[in-house]
Design an enzyme around this catalytic site. Structure first.
Site, PDB file in Angstrom:
ATOM      1  N   ASP A   1    -101.929  20.947   7.773  1.00 35.29           N
ATOM      2  CA  ASP A   1    -101.024  21.512   8.770  1.00 35.29           C
ATOM      3  C   ASP A   1    -100.884  23.012   8.489  1.00 35.29           C
ATOM      4  O   ASP A   1    -101.418  23.524   7.505  1.00 35.29           O
ATOM      5  CB  ASP A   1     -99.668  20.775   8.733  1.00 35.29           C
TER       6      ASP A   1
ATOM      7  N   GLU B   1     -89.571  21.599  15.492  1.00 34.37           N
ATOM      8  CA  GLU B   1     -89.608  21.498  14.031  1.00 34.37           C
ATOM      9  C   GLU B   1     -88.209  21.621  13.424  1.00 34.37           C
ATOM     10  O   GLU B   1     -87.240  21.106  13.974  1.00 34.37           O
ATOM     11  CB  GLU B   1     -90.618  22.499  13.469  1.00 34.37           C
TER      12      GLU B   1
HETATM   13  C1  BGC Z   1     -96.005  26.293  14.635  1.00 34.71           C
HETATM   14  C2  BGC Z   1     -96.918  27.129  15.415  1.00 34.71           C
HETATM   15  C3  BGC Z   1     -96.095  28.314  15.829  1.00 34.71           C
HETATM   16  C4  BGC Z   1     -95.679  29.034  14.596  1.00 34.71           C
HETATM   17  C5  BGC Z   1     -94.828  30.237  14.863  1.00 34.71           C
HETATM   18  C6  BGC Z   1     -95.694  27.018  13.390  1.00 34.71           C
HETATM   19  O1  BGC Z   1     -94.978  26.254  12.487  1.00 34.71           O
HETATM   20  O2  BGC Z   1     -96.532  25.052  14.421  1.00 34.71           O
HETATM   21  O3  BGC Z   1     -97.521  26.469  16.456  1.00 34.71           O
HETATM   22  O4  BGC Z   1     -96.751  29.142  16.683  1.00 34.71           O
HETATM   23  O5  BGC Z   1     -95.043  28.200  13.680  1.00 34.71           O
HETATM   24  O6  BGC Z   1     -95.058  31.187  13.894  1.00 34.71           O
HETATM   25  C1  BGC Z   2     -96.955  21.569  13.163  1.00 35.04           C
HETATM   26  C2  BGC Z   2     -98.100  20.769  13.716  1.00 35.04           C
HETATM   27  C3  BGC Z   2     -98.907  21.598  14.652  1.00 35.04           C
HETATM   28  C4  BGC Z   2     -99.370  22.858  13.970  1.00 35.04           C
HETATM   29  C5  BGC Z   2    -100.143  23.784  14.873  1.00 35.04           C
HETATM   30  C6  BGC Z   2     -97.398  22.891  12.627  1.00 35.04           C
HETATM   31  O1  BGC Z   2     -96.321  23.700  12.303  1.00 35.04           O
HETATM   32  O2  BGC Z   2     -96.316  20.840  12.138  1.00 35.04           O
HETATM   33  O3  BGC Z   2     -97.624  19.612  14.339  1.00 35.04           O
HETATM   34  O4  BGC Z   2     -99.984  20.862  15.135  1.00 35.04           O
HETATM   35  O5  BGC Z   2     -98.266  23.563  13.474  1.00 35.04           O
HETATM   36  O6  BGC Z   2     -99.321  24.389  15.785  1.00 35.04           O
END
Ligand code: BGC
Ligand code: BGC
Length: 838
Positions: free
Chosen positions: A325, A526
């Site tokens: 991830d 998240e």
């Molecule tokens: C997310 C990303 C998002 C980023 C922002 C990550 O945890 O999964 O998709 O764009 O944080 O910095």
């Molecule tokens: C998330 C994932 C996601 C990835 C890409 C991460 O922060 O936990 O579910 O696929 O970012 O955006």
């Protein structure tokens, strides 16, 4: 049964341990010992393929070690260019939730295709003697192709659970795949197979159900929908995408529902609850699995060899690729975002290194050369990645924009056929908790009021992972082709000869025959959605009062609740005549009116269908008491059950309810709005970063304080620009002022060229109190976080009317000032107290 399983598990372990394991006695191994033989098996559905193996071997024979290492790394489009891919031969890119072509929220389909083509061409460029290996392009198409403007937004997964309809899920997968592929993207980070056990977890809405059986059924359906069915010509053809079962494993089992937390559960719980979706996903041919950020009994999944290699790859026979991830490898002990041999050695094949890819590439290359990462492990990972690429036909398909589906993208993205599936999904996922007196379905020939902050708000009905990561800062105009819930009512009521008005605050012009109050959670993604208990908007009873006020005027009220998860709603359920859990329905808001309205001839058009896939709580304390409405509950219009008055004791004592929080994790809390005001008074929303006032005087960017993007950094390019937080209704802070409470700002000073800095509160036009902060801030060390408190009494002395505060926070500074702020709240616990001016 359990005992004999335990005994069997011990057979292959060393004698000392085996001796400790007798019938009925637990093995002497520690809590995180894994017994792969006790796990369910799965069957990789692809027969041995000599032609494929030959192609992989032939290609690998020509690859340099540098090219091999490049394949292991996935970078984000915000931090990598096609030229980087040309040079480093990276195996994959992704577009994270906030990453768009040219950084533009409104990027068009053509721009997505062009971006994808540019990266594809770079990966196929052989001019410097490199091998042509098409790259994977991943995106979170988690409720439709939700990052693309104008795409169909399906209900979020927690809504889909209540539909109990795997065939619907398959169709959603297929439609999502088509829309994703039409924009040139070949990999979706879906489905989420979490089995959330504690809905305080902000990501609960990404899980279909707390019930492992339902998650298992849906896993098959969604994988087949996204990838096509193995053995048919549709499988991974040009209209399908690679799926990703995530997040392996027990992301939904962490203690207290903490995001990226620790699942402190037995191996049996892992297997029987949290693993439920994986064997069916593997049987359906899922090509990728994403390792979880979370830990199991203290061990980070992104470094857990026993579970990733021994269980997932060996016992479950998963032969696709395991991806990490977002910098999850950086959390493994001994690792950093740009350096983590432990993750590769644990069995991850590709690491998601959005912004850290370059360092990771260099370190990984060195570690392969020195043998820290064995050559065999490198070759295994590369072979898995290449097999996935071959199986997906990427070597033969040509540039993304040349795919037939991309050529007709305008007919695919947000197509009427896809919207029809989404609307059906909305209809199927509504759960009717209460319908006293049979108030529903409503007669569309009457006068209907649609009220509440969700009445005409497509962003609120869509939730997080919508156009941007958090799904915040959006307006209805950002959703072309979509319909708000209220707009759906207005359209259908009008067509039936009735009348409807949308008034979010409930102040109608004509007294309605019935009111529909649509309200719910603010979007989040998240950890930003993690909550300490199941209270809805603690300290803000605005929507409850609206329901009560309308009822008090003799108007029957139907409450429609928008949320990613069940929350404690007993007061609202009591206050309303009918209560509908609508979850996060997405872009086709009309599906709500489809069910809640009768047909024009008075007959029932669509009965309610949904049954709870998450138990509905009876108090706001997780796990306390029996559920108010059990798993599987849901009324239909044929039921005449009366819900009698529910207990209004939340189980949460007053002091646990945060009041006086204005800005938290960098965002205005519910009930407040945050604005940036330019030097000449023009304001813009502070909901999304980065942002700059139209005159360029004030710039805001996101930054990390304790967690990712939980703070904001403000830079003044001119004097007289300001930040302000507005309350929805004026606050009476007199009591707090008398109680010596402070306005506390958690901040970091990066540059302070002038002492012209002030913090204030405002109390309507021409009413305000400002306190100078210049002297205090000047004494603070640069670059360090501090909590600075201003006594409310100082603000009162400076002129603020503490009975009517409509702006509990305003902040101004001079040109060149550079300050980061993470939190603004009332409190008493501070590092620095500002002296009042005498
Ligand atoms: C997310 C990303 C998002 C980023 C922002 C990550 O945890 O999964 O998709 O764009 O944080 O910095
Ligand atoms: C998330 C994932 C996601 C990835 C890409 C991460 O922060 O936990 O579910 O696929 O970012 O955006």
């Amino acid at each position: 049964m359990r005992a004999s399983v335990r005994r069997l598990r011990c057979v292959p372990t060393v004698l000392a341990v085996a001796l400790a394991c007798t019938v009925g006695v637990a093995c002497a191994d520690d809590a995180s010992t894994v017994h792969p033989d006790s796990w369910p098996r799965a069957t990789w559905p692809f027969p041995k393929d000599a032609v494929l193996e030959q192609r992989v071997a032939a290609l690998m024979a020509k690859m340099t070690v540098e090219e091999k290492v490049g394949q292991l790394i996935q970078a984000d489009i915000l931090s990598v260019t096609p030229d980087d891919v040309r040079k480093y031969r990276l195996g994959a890119i992704l577009a994270g939730g906030n990453s768009k072509p040219n950084g533009q929220l409104t990027a068009t389909v053509a721009q997505w295709q062009a971006l994808s083509d540019a990266f594809y061409r770079a990966s196929m460029d052989t001019s410097s003697g490199h091998q042509a290996i098409p790259l994977l392009f991943g995106i979170d198409a988690v409720h439709g192709h939700n990052n693309a403007v104008g795409a169909t937004l399906f209900p979020q997964n927690s809504a889909l659970g209540s539909a109990h309809d795997p065939e619907l899920i398959r169709q959603i997968g297929e439609a999502t795949a088509a829309e994703t592929r039409a924009t040139g993207i070949n990999w979706s980070f879906a489905p989420t197979l979490a089995v959330p056990q504690d809905v305080r977890w902000g990501r609960s809405y990404e899980g279909y159900s707390q019930d492992p059986k339902l998650v298992a059924q849906y896993a098959t359906a969604m994988v087949e929908g996204l990838q096509g069915k193995v053995g048919t010509p549709q499988f991974l053809d040009g209209a399908h995408v690679l799926a990703s079962a995530k997040h392996f494993i027990a992301d939904g089992g962490t203690k207290n529902g903490k995001d990226q937390g620790d699942a402190q559960v037995s191996e049996a719980t892992l297997r029987e609850i949290h693993a439920a979706g994986y064997p069916p996903a593997i049987d359906a041919g899922v090509q990728t699995v994403m390792a979880s950020f979370s830990s199991w009994n203290g061990t980070k999944m992104s470094g857990n060899k026993a579970l990733i290699t021994d269980v997932l790859k060996q016992r479950m026979d998963f032969q696709g690729l395991v991806v990490g991830d977002w910098n999850s490898h950086g959390q493994v002990p001994g690792c950093a975002n740009d350096d983590c041999p432990a993750s590769f050695n644990a069995g991850l094949d590709m690491l998601m290194a959005p912004d850290s890819w370059r360092g990771l590439y260099e370190h990984t290359l060195a570690e392969v050369k020195s043998g820290v990462i064995p050559q065999a492990r490198l070759d295994d990972a590369v072979a898995r990645i290449l097999r996935v690429k071959f199986r997906a036909g990427l070597f033969d398909q040509g540039a993304p924009s040349t795919q037939p589906i991309a050529q007709k993208a305008a007919d695919v993205v947000g197509s009427p056929a896809h919207r029809a599936i989404a609307r059906r999904a909305v209809r199927e996922s509504l759960v009717l908790l209460k319908n006293n007196g049979g108030v529903l379905p409503l007669d569309p020939r009457k006068h209907i009021l649609i009220a509440g902050d969700g009445a005409d708000n497509i962003s609120r009905q869509s939730g997080g992972w919508t156009l941007n990561w958090q799904g915040t800062g959006l307006k209805n105009e950002n959703f072309p082709g979509a319909q708000s819930i209220g707009a759906g009512f207005v359209e259908q009521v009008k067509a039936a000869g009735g009348s409807a008005e949308i008034e979010t605050d409930g102040h109608f012009t004509t007294k309605p025959d019935v009111a529909v109050v649509v309200f719910g959670e603010d979007p989040y993604a998240e950890f930003q959605g993690d909550i300490p208990n199941l209270l809805f908007h603690p300290g803000d009873d605005h929507e409850l009062e609206l329901i009560r006020r309308l009822r008090g005027q003799g108007i029957p009220v139907v409450a429609v609740f928008l949320s990613g998860r069940p929350l404690w709603m007993n007061r609202e359920i009591n206050a309303a005549d009918a209560f509908v859990a609508a979850w996060l329905p997405g872009s086709e808001g009309g599906g709500v009116a489809d069910v809640l309205l009768r047909k024009r001839d008075g007959s029932i058009g669509n009965d309610v269908h949904g049954k709870l896939a998450y138990a509905w709580p009876s108090t706001a304390v997780v796990g306390q008491g029996k559920p108010q409405f059990a798993l599987g509950y849901g009324l239909t219009y044929a039921d005449h059950a009366q819900v009698t008055k529910l207990s209004e004791t939340s189980g949460i004592s007053g002091e646990q309810i945060p009041v006086g929080n204005y800005l938290d994790r960098g965002k205005a809390v519910h009930g407040y709005t945050f604005t940036l005001i330019g030097a000449r008074g023009a304001s813009i929303t502070g909901d999304v970063s980065p942002a700059t006032t139209t005159d360029g005087a004030l710039h805001m960017a996101a930054l990390d304080y304790k967690a990712q993007e939980d703070a904001r950094r403000f830079t003044w390019a001119a004097d007289n620009a300001q930040l302000a937080i507005h309350a929805r209704a004026p606050l009476d802070l007199d009591r707090e002022t008398n109680g010596d409470v402070l306005l506390v700002t958690t901040l970091r000073v990066d540059a302070l060229p002038t002492q012209d800095v002030w913090v204030g509160m405002a109390c309507g036009a021409h009413c305000q109190g400002h306190v100078s902060l210049g002297k205090t801030l000047a004494t603070l060390p640069r670059g360090q976080w501090t909590r600075v408190g201003v006594p409310l009494k100082c603000l009162r002395t400076a002129g603020a009317d503490m009975h009517h505060i409509d702006q509990p926070f305003a902040w101004g500074a001079g040109k060149g000032t550079d300050i980061a702020i993470a939190r603004v709240a009332l409190g008493t616990d501070v590092d620095q107290v500002v002296e009042c001016a005498k």
